[in-house]
Design a protein around this motif. Structure first.
Motif, mmCIF file in Angstrom:
data_model
loop_
_atom_site.group_PDB
_atom_site.id
_atom_site.type_symbol
_atom_site.label_atom_id
_atom_site.label_comp_id
_atom_site.label_asym_id
_atom_site.label_seq_id
_atom_site.Cartn_x
_atom_site.Cartn_y
_atom_site.Cartn_z
ATOM 1 N N CYS A 78 9.221 2.817 69.090
ATOM 2 C CA CYS A 78 10.465 2.599 68.490
ATOM 3 C C CYS A 78 10.994 1.321 68.935
ATOM 4 N N SER A 94 28.321 3.966 64.426
ATOM 5 C CA SER A 94 27.274 5.478 64.257
ATOM 6 C C SER A 94 28.110 6.314 63.640
ATOM 7 N N GLY A 131 18.980 3.747 74.153
ATOM 8 C CA GLY A 131 18.186 4.140 73.145
ATOM 9 C C GLY A 131 16.884 5.142 73.404
ATOM 10 N N SER A 179 21.995 17.167 74.037
ATOM 11 C CA SER A 179 20.986 16.551 74.833
ATOM 12 C C SER A 179 19.854 17.399 75.317
ATOM 13 N N TYR A 238 17.899 5.939 66.103
ATOM 14 C CA TYR A 238 18.552 6.187 67.534
ATOM 15 C C TYR A 238 18.202 5.108 68.453
ATOM 16 N N ARG A 263 27.970 9.235 66.558
ATOM 17 C CA ARG A 263 27.046 10.251 66.725
ATOM 18 C C ARG A 263 26.456 10.096 68.278
ATOM 19 N N PHE A 264 26.854 8.940 68.854
ATOM 20 C CA PHE A 264 26.376 8.622 70.062
ATOM 21 C C PHE A 264 27.569 8.748 71.030
ATOM 22 N N LEU A 301 19.353 9.123 58.851
ATOM 23 C CA LEU A 301 19.888 10.019 59.947
ATOM 24 C C LEU A 301 20.219 11.203 59.149
ATOM 25 N N TRP A 344 13.106 9.076 65.168
ATOM 26 C CA TRP A 344 13.863 8.675 65.802
ATOM 27 C C TRP A 344 14.441 7.099 65.951
ATOM 28 N N PHE A 363 17.446 8.748 73.708
ATOM 29 C CA PHE A 363 17.490 9.514 72.666
ATOM 30 C C PHE A 363 15.698 9.874 72.339
ATOM 31 N N THR A 364 15.035 8.725 71.972
ATOM 32 C CA THR A 364 13.550 8.686 71.474
ATOM 33 C C THR A 364 12.815 9.679 72.724
#
Lengths: 268, 286
Positions: free
Chosen positions: B90, A264, B219, A110, B173, A267-268, B121, B170, B222-223
């Motif tokens: 995004c 995913s 989302g 993170s 994501y 991954r999340f 990814l 990204w 992440f971005t």
């Protein structure tokens, strides 16, 4: 559903534009690896496979690849061990600081890579005097790989519940036998998916690696980065880049087959 | 023997828990958290201007410098601007794509589309930015070749290039959480809204958007956060433009305490962001 035809076509068109946005640059990389012009002017006037044969025999690339593989496998192994045992602890027990530890495990991916990178580098150099080399790269990579194994294993353990293990124990199997014959086979595909993702993360990592790699060690991403601005290396860089694009299809295929827990691959 | 070990362990759940937790906790707390803590402390140190050695004396000089020097304020604002733009781009690209994937595409093509969105990814981060270098190269780049005829030209290397590159990196994501959110949304709600007379866009605005908002925020985490700390993209396609990460990277070898101080900025911004969104339920929808 009541979506008008026009809206459907509009959305389909937007999907197409989105996919074009994703795939045009990647295709350009692959095409450029066959571009016979040394300056890679676009569009290519003629094609050649010369760069491919040169890249395959390039010692720098080979060495970088072996460093990357070594770092990737070691980091994945550590992540598998630590991530799985943590997932067991969190899914099967209640303990003090459970919330904190599940937050802590996510922290390395993170926080910005540059923060993790300089923190580890500072700790290695200033605090404990560990000289940077392959070991420090592996430590750095394993730190952010634990979470993906953990996520995959935790999701599977939660879905599995404990009834199968209880049944096995009731039938007289001891803890070790139960683990070997019941828990592990049920967990295997999740671990494989997590391990695959961990390896992928490690193989692709550049920021933390920049700060933790010792002198003389170049992983593949570092090699690409170091040669990116050298015009005479551009053909080789193109081939390596194209290879990485093409190879990325393999893990996505495998992980889609392996993990039913999430789209995913955890991954999340 | 094996049996007795197993029984012995079985009777001691605390011991089993300790065995499971010892290694991961040691790694994460001692190695990782320890390193982060040491870095945070370093942020309050300074260096000797002549020798370049770190002077371990607590002071707020670095923080004072950053807060008062307009150059650093500009870098912070620029980085924030880039991260916000990337997040918006995004989201705008991802919502229609995710909607098509989840609600319009047939079951079979749905799987293929998810795989198509996921594949990049796995393609190397560096390769993707390198690809945009070839795309955006002024005059000889691919973008000028494709879009030049309709009057769109490459912005060249700089801020817009960074925004394009980071949005590209990204985008998956953002698509995936929204797709997952839309999958959870029952079709009957859309039907009901349509039956009650709502047009497409009205249904989207009043029914779909509020329900997928947590996914959108997920989302954006992440971005937004991935953009905040990035410096490689700026190095490759950013021209001379600098982001926070670049300043950290440059100071790392010459003034580590100062680099550490700057590194606290994206972390602080992210902490504030997480605190702001904690009530949207985005964290739970991950």
């Amino acid at each position: 559903m009541t979506i008008s035809k026009r809206a459907r076509y509009a959305l389909m068109a937007l999907m197409g534009v989105g996919l074009a946005f994703i795939y045009v640059p990647l295709s350009v990389v692959v095409i450029n690896s066959f571009n016979s012009s040394r300056t890679f002017s676009w569009p290519p006037s003629s094609f050649t496979t010369e760069w491919w044969s040169k890249a395959i025999s390039n010692t720098g690339v080979r060495k970088a690849l072996s460093w990357s593989l070594a770092a990737g496998f070691s980091a994945t192994l550590i992540a598998l061990l630590l991530g799985t045992s943590l997932a067991f602890a969190v899914s099967r027990y209640n303990f003090f600081g459970k919330d904190i530890i599940s937050l802590l495990v996510v922290l390395p991916i993170s926080l910005p890579g540059v923060v993790t990178g300089i923190a580890l580098s500072n700790a290695f150099n200033q605090e404990i005097g560990l000289s940077t080399g392959l070991l420090t790269i592996v430590i750095g990579h394993a730190t952010f790989c634990i979470v993906v194994v953990y996520n995959n294993a935790l999701a599977r353990l939660r879905r599995m519940g404990t009834s199968l293990q209880e049944a096995s124990m009731d039938l007289g199997a001891n803890g070790i036998t139960t683990f070997r014959l019941i828990t592990l086979p049920n967990l295997a595909s999740a671990l494989l998916a997590g391990g695959l993702l961990a390896f992928g993360l490690s193989f692709d990592e550049i920021v933390v690696t920049t700060f933790t790699a010792g002198p003389g060690i170049e992983t593949l991403p570092i090699w690409i980065y170091n040669n990116l601005f050298r015009p005479n290396q551009a053909p080789i860089v193109n081939v390596v880049a194209a290879t990485l694009v093409v190879v990325s299809v393999i893990p996505i295929y495998l992980s889609q087959r392996l993990s039913q827990d999430s789209t995913s691959g955890g991954r999340f | 023997m094996k049996n007795s070990v197993s029984t012995w362990m079985h009777k001691r759940p605390k011991l089993r828990l300790t065995a499971l937790l010892a290694a991961p906790t040691l790694w994460l707390v001692v190695a990782y958290l320890g390193a982060l803590g040491a870095l945070l402390i370093t942020a309050f140190f300074t260096i000797d201007n002549f020798t370049g050695n770190i002077i371990a004396k607590f002071n707020l000089g670095n923080f004072h410098d950053i807060l008062t020097d307009p150059a650093y304020r500009n870098v912070v604002l620029r980085t924030l601007g880039i991260a916000v733009s990337v997040t918006i781009i995004c989201a705008v690209l991802a919502v229609p794509m995710a909607f098509f994937m989840a609600k319009i595409a047939k079951q079979k093509s749905q799987k293929i589309l998810v795989a198509l969105v996921l594949t990049p990814l796995w393609a190397s981060y560096l390769v993707k930015i390198y690809a945009w270098r070839t795309m955006l190269e002024p005059n000889t780049g691919v973008m000028d070749w494709i879009l030049g005829p309709i009057g769109i030209h490459s912005p060249g290397f700089g801020g817009p290039a960074i925004i394009i590159g980071l949005s590209y990196l990204w985008l998956p994501y953002m698509i995936l959480p929204i797709y997952a959110g839309l999958e959870r949304l029952p079709n009957s709600l859309l039907d009901a809204s349509g039956d009650l007379g709502a047009r497409n866009f009205y249904t989207f605005r009043r029914v779909v958007l509020p329900l997928i908002f947590p996914s959108l925020v997920a989302g954006s985490m992440f971005t937004f956060s991935l953009s905040l700390g990035d410096y490689i993209t700026a190095q490759i396609i950013g021209g001379k433009l600098q982001m926070l990460g670049n300043v950290v990277y440059q100071n790392f070898s010459i003034n580590l305490p100062f680099a550490a101080t700057i590194a606290t900025i994206p972390v602080a911004i992210m902490a504030i962001y997480l605190w702001l969104i904690r009530r949207t339920g985005a964290l739970a929808s991950l």
